[in-house]
Design a protein around this motif. Structure first.
Motif, PDB file in Angstrom:
ATOM      1  N   VAL A 129       0.837  -1.140  -0.065  1.00 54.07           N
ATOM      2  CA  VAL A 129      -0.063   0.117   0.191  1.00 54.07           C
ATOM      3  C   VAL A 129       0.901   1.444   0.085  1.00 54.07           C
ATOM      4  N   LEU A 161      -5.397  -9.763  -6.828  1.00 52.08           N
ATOM      5  CA  LEU A 161      -5.195  -8.500  -5.920  1.00 52.08           C
ATOM      6  C   LEU A 161      -3.991  -8.312  -4.952  1.00 52.08           C
ATOM      7  N   TRP A 182      -3.835  -2.794  -8.358  1.00 50.66           N
ATOM      8  CA  TRP A 182      -4.258  -1.510  -7.715  1.00 50.66           C
ATOM      9  C   TRP A 182      -4.097  -0.277  -8.567  1.00 50.66           C
ATOM     10  N   ILE A 217      -8.069   0.347  -8.888  1.00 54.99           N
ATOM     11  CA  ILE A 217      -8.250   1.362  -7.802  1.00 54.99           C
ATOM     12  C   ILE A 217      -8.185   2.661  -8.205  1.00 54.99           C
TER      13      ILE A 217
END
Length: 467
Positions: A50, A117, A123, A127
């Protein structure tokens, strides 16, 4: 003045001492933790995927802003500079070995970028790209809302004609290149979707190709990945260069596009200043419109007798959010509750959303190019071939549409260019046009042409592959 300088010097000294103390403590902690062999870098630097994504996001944004600020004869990439940097980073991220300390968290596996994922590339592609697009489109909807329906009444036929001409011109060119040895229907369908930056057209072609053969589906993806970058950059440059080529007086062009100069801030008998606002920035109505738009975009309409088992059309996130924000931007209130969004909020969301969208799309594009090259058996020459054909299918439909709008439909320059951005389904070029024209009124033309172009490219590309 002397006191200020002393305080500044004291502050700098304290900051340097603090950094030195932190470094000393880190070195001491390493030695205490394992005097014989230092711990692995992952223990010294706390990071996960992240944080790696956010580091990548802001690093690309920083470098992209620097690249986009470079102007050559008043022509610049602007936000599209971040897109080019993101493509490069997406390519480099795939080169990182799996076992490299720290950097392994930035690694993208192109083979699973669309499905895993645990892959940081997923991402970026899903995302970040979708989040940025939602912010950008919601701002465009609220900006265009007050003038949308007036513009629709005045110019709807011209915008519809332009969307049809540009979409069909691109699809016919794709059909014309399909018989070329080494190209075929799969590459051609991907080239068309990438050249017009139409993700729905790509999804429709991929769905149809998957029902026929895995090789055909792979070719669609390769064609799309290779041509998408120029599809973005090409239209951005086209939008900036045309006014210069025509020596347009932008002040006169801005005056020509004006639809409603009224500033009395009333709608019917409602005084907009007397309405209740949940917040001074208009975040409440914007978030409400986004939620409604996402839900509208989920509705699917079957395109064939196979029903929902076959190819379906939906407005998707982009179309749904644009539709709901246009409506709220047009009406401006619900009863005594204000649905207005401040100009500053719109501008901030527009620029930030576009930047995040381009970074997500760029990193994904860079990784997909690596995937396409690795899966292609015809060598690097076919990659160059596909890129050139995609560039042609980006420029020619835009040029054909522009000439028809100017010579036959008699649209003013900024109306013309706004409709071109929508007909090419080119989100980044709209931002470039707004910055060049110095008016948000061009967004109305985009908002009218974009949905029809999206529908046409989706249906025609699906039929092209299926037939």
């Amino acid at each position: 003045m002397k006191n200020k300088k002393r305080l500044k010097a004291l502050g700098i000294t304290l900051a340097v001492l603090a950094v030195l103390l932190l470094v000393t403590w880190a070195i001491f902690a390493i030695k205490q933790d394992s005097p014989d062999s230092p711990p692995p870098p992952e223990q010294v630097v706390a990071i996960d995927r992240v944080l790696a994504m956010f580091i990548g996001l802001f690093t690309i944004a920083l470098l992209g802003q620097l690249l986009g600020s470079i102007s050559i004869k008043n022509v610049s990439l602007g936000s599209a500079g971040a897109f080019l940097v993101a493509i490069l980073f997406g390519f480099l991220f795939t080169m990182i070995p799996e076992d490299l300390p720290i950097l392994q968290y930035f690694r993208i596996d192109p083979a699973t970028i669309s499905s895993d994922l645990g892959n940081i590339g997923y991402w970026y592609a899903n995302i970040l790209q979708n989040f940025g697009l939602i912010l950008f489109i919601s701002a465009v909807g609220f900006m265009a809302g007050p003038t949308f329906f007036k513009s629709f009444q005045q110019n709807a036929k011209a915008y519809i004609v332009l969307a049809v001409v540009v979409s069909l011109a691109g699809q016919l060119m794709a059909a014309a290149i399909a018989p070329i040895p080494g190209i075929g229907v799969g590459y051609a369908a991907g080239i068309f979707a990438g050249a017009l930056t139409s993700t729905p057209a790509y999804a429709a072609a991929l769905n149809a190709a998957s029902l026929i053969s895995p090789v055909l589906a792979t070719n669609v993806t390769v064609g799309y990945a290779i041509t998408y970058p120029f599809g973005v950059i090409g239209v951005v440059l086209f939008i900036q260069l045309m006014p210069r080529i025509l020596h347009a007086d932008m002040a006169k062009e801005r005056a020509a596009i004006k639809i409603d100069a009224s500033t009395d801030r009333t709608v019917g008998t409602i005084d907009m200043k007397a309405l209740y606002k949940f917040d001074p920035y208009g975040l409440f109505p914007m978030f409400m419109a986004i939620i409604a738009g996402i839900l509208v975009g989920l509705i699917r309409i079957p395109l064939t007798m196979q029903g929902f088992a076959g190819p379906c059309f939906s407005l998707g996130t982009t179309g749904g959010v644009l539709f709901s924000c246009l409506l709220m931007g047009h009406f401006g209130h619900f009863g005594r509750v204000s649905l207005q969004v401040s100009d500053q909020t719109n501008k901030t969301f527009r620029e930030l959303g576009l930047l995040i969208f381009l970074i997500g799309a760029g990193v994904n594009g860079g990784a997909q190019i690596v995937k396409g090259i690795s899966q292609n058996e015809q060598g690097p020459l076919i990659i160059v071939y596909i890129f050139v054909l995609g560039a042609v299918i980006t420029i020619l439909p835009a040029l054909i549409g522009f000439i028809i709008a100017q010579k036959i439909l008699k649209l003013p320059l900024l109306n013309n260019l706004g409709a071109i951005t929508g007909s090419m389904t080119s989100t980044p070029s709209l931002a470039s046009l707004i910055n060049a024209a110095k008016t948000e009124d061009v967004a109305a033309a985009y908002a009218i042409a974009f949905p029809l172009a999206t529908i046409l490219t989706t249906i025609t590309n699906n039929l092209f592959v299926s037939i």
